[in-house]
Design an enzyme around this catalytic site. Structure first.
Site, PDB file in Angstrom:
ATOM      1  CG  ASP A  36      43.111  31.516  45.250  1.00 39.39           C
ATOM      2  OD1 ASP A  36      43.304  30.409  45.762  1.00 39.39           O
ATOM      3  OD2 ASP A  36      44.003  32.204  44.727  1.00 39.39           O
ATOM      4  CE  LYS A  88      39.580  29.927  56.409  1.00 35.02           C
ATOM      5  NZ  LYS A  88      40.300  28.670  56.171  1.00 35.02           N
ATOM      6  CG  MET A 106      50.054  41.743  45.187  1.00 37.40           C
ATOM      7  SD  MET A 106      50.885  40.163  44.998  1.00 37.40           S
ATOM      8  CE  MET A 106      51.256  40.148  43.245  1.00 37.40           C
TER       9      MET A 106
HETATM   10  N1  SAH Z   1      45.597  37.080  39.305  1.00 44.70           N
HETATM   11  C1  SAH Z   1      45.095  38.334  39.819  1.00 44.70           C
HETATM   12  C2  SAH Z   1      46.142  39.090  40.618  1.00 44.70           C
HETATM   13  C3  SAH Z   1      46.573  38.350  41.870  1.00 44.70           C
HETATM   14  S1  SAH Z   1      47.718  39.286  42.806  1.00 44.70           S
HETATM   15  C4  SAH Z   1      44.605  39.184  38.647  1.00 44.70           C
HETATM   16  O1  SAH Z   1      44.882  38.854  37.487  1.00 44.70           O
HETATM   17  O2  SAH Z   1      43.916  40.181  38.898  1.00 44.70           O
HETATM   18  C5  SAH Z   1      46.648  40.106  43.939  1.00 44.70           C
HETATM   19  C6  SAH Z   1      46.627  41.588  43.627  1.00 44.70           C
HETATM   20  O3  SAH Z   1      45.728  41.855  42.555  1.00 44.70           O
HETATM   21  C7  SAH Z   1      46.119  42.455  44.771  1.00 44.70           C
HETATM   22  O4  SAH Z   1      47.131  42.741  45.707  1.00 44.70           O
HETATM   23  C8  SAH Z   1      45.702  43.702  44.010  1.00 44.70           C
HETATM   24  O5  SAH Z   1      46.826  44.468  43.639  1.00 44.70           O
HETATM   25  C9  SAH Z   1      45.130  43.101  42.750  1.00 44.70           C
HETATM   26  N2  SAH Z   1      43.655  42.901  42.840  1.00 44.70           N
HETATM   27  C10 SAH Z   1      43.009  41.736  42.801  1.00 44.70           C
HETATM   28  N3  SAH Z   1      41.667  41.925  42.834  1.00 44.70           N
HETATM   29  C11 SAH Z   1      41.481  43.266  42.874  1.00 44.70           C
HETATM   30  C12 SAH Z   1      40.330  44.112  42.906  1.00 44.70           C
HETATM   31  N4  SAH Z   1      39.088  43.603  42.897  1.00 44.70           N
HETATM   32  N5  SAH Z   1      40.513  45.462  42.947  1.00 44.70           N
HETATM   33  C13 SAH Z   1      41.749  45.990  42.933  1.00 44.70           C
HETATM   34  N6  SAH Z   1      42.878  45.244  42.912  1.00 44.70           N
HETATM   35  C14 SAH Z   1      42.744  43.899  42.878  1.00 44.70           C
END
Ligand code: SAH
Length: 268
Positions: free
Chosen positions: A37, A59, A171
């Site tokens: 991803d 992407k 998000m």
């Molecule tokens: N499965 C992922 C979340 C996917 S939804 C998890 O468990 O983290 C995608 C959202 O995750 C983004 O919009 C943001 O809110 C958050 N996110 C993912 N990676 C991040 C990071 N490195 N720093 C801050 N927020 C992050």
């Protein structure tokens, strides 16, 4: 007899490849095909075999992501051909990652699936800046919620405001001001502290601190771009590693912070 295929649904954590689990490393090493991803750090591929086939799905930055149905069909095809498929997602695969939907589709198709947990951004991002997601003196719990639902329906922010629990919002950046307004309307005080943590565990991670009232009136700084986690609640005042924070600059009443990790990297 044909070798039986299998799908590993792997959480790669928030970005720092050292936050992978040992199980994730083993599964990556066993994979014939890796579907990766956009939010996943490509450095995780170090653990893959040299002959592995890597397929980038999803992407970011304006390009369209691979449709979910296509990804599921692809995994089914490869697993049915007897291959070991590693589907690698950011954070934890079952936290706002459609992991549940994929497991359902694959098991319905009779394909063996194993879920390997990852560290979710909702926990990793606050702790990168010393903010614990729970603290005994900051209320009895935490709510993980998305600011963006599939059908555009909103979580009931006013009801969430009334729980007195900390909120960790995934998000949520695009709708941050509207969310803040709803929370205030639901009775949350405008002085409630907020931290917005962007690109946690990446080389440009940063955090912005403000009050709920400031978030409502000014929104986020442009430097705090997606992906970001918004933490709202008293836990934000409980930074357990205050010495790790550096004041970077101070736009309208807000504090933008860089972590110790980034400071050390800048010194090297
Ligand atoms: N499965 C992922 C979340 C996917 S939804 C998890 O468990 O983290 C995608 C959202 O995750 C983004 O919009 C943001 O809110 C958050 N996110 C993912 N990676 C991040 C990071 N490195 N720093 C801050 N927020 C992050």
């Amino acid at each position: 007899m044909n070798k039986r295929g299998k799908v590993f649904l792997i959480g790669a954590g928030p970005g720092d490849p050292e936050l992978l689990t040992i199980k994730a490393v083993k599964a990556l090493g066993a994979a014939d095909v890796i579907l990766i991803d956009a939010l996943v750090n490509p450095a995780v591929l170090e653990h893959a075999q040299a002959r592995v086939r890597v397929i980038e799905v999803g992407k970011r930055g304006g390009c369209r992501s691979t449709p979910q149905a296509l990804i599921e069909r692809l995994m089914m095809r490869e697993a049915r051909a007897g291959l070991v498929v590693a589907r690698v997602k950011g954070g934890d695969p079952c936290m706002f990652g459609r992991g549940g939907e994929e497991v359902e589709a694959l098991t319905r198709a009779g394909i063996e699936v194993e879920i390997i947990n990852g560290i979710t951004a909702g926990i990793a991002a606050p702790t990168a800046f010393g903010i614990p997601v729970t603290h005994r003196e900051a209320g009895p719990g935490v709510i993980f919620v998305t600011g963006h639902t599939r059908d555009g329906a909103e979580p009931d922010w006013r009801a969430l405001a009334a729980t007195n629990l900390s909120l960790v919002i995934y998000m949520g950046t695009a709708r941050a001001r509207a969310i803040a307004a709803q929370l205030v309307a639901g009775g949350m005080t405008a002085a409630t502290p907020v931290a917005v943590i962007a690109r946690a565990s990446g080389v440009d991670e940063c955090a912005e601190l403000m009050s709920l009232g400031e978030l409502e009136s000014h929104g986020l700084s442009p430097s705090v771009a997606s992906p970001a986690i918004i933490v709202i609640g008293e836990v934000v005042r409980r930074q357990v590693l205050p010495a790790d924070l550096t004041q970077n600059h101070r736009p309208v009443g807000k504090l933008v912070l860089v972590s110790r990790r980034i400071r050390e990297m800048a010194r090297d």
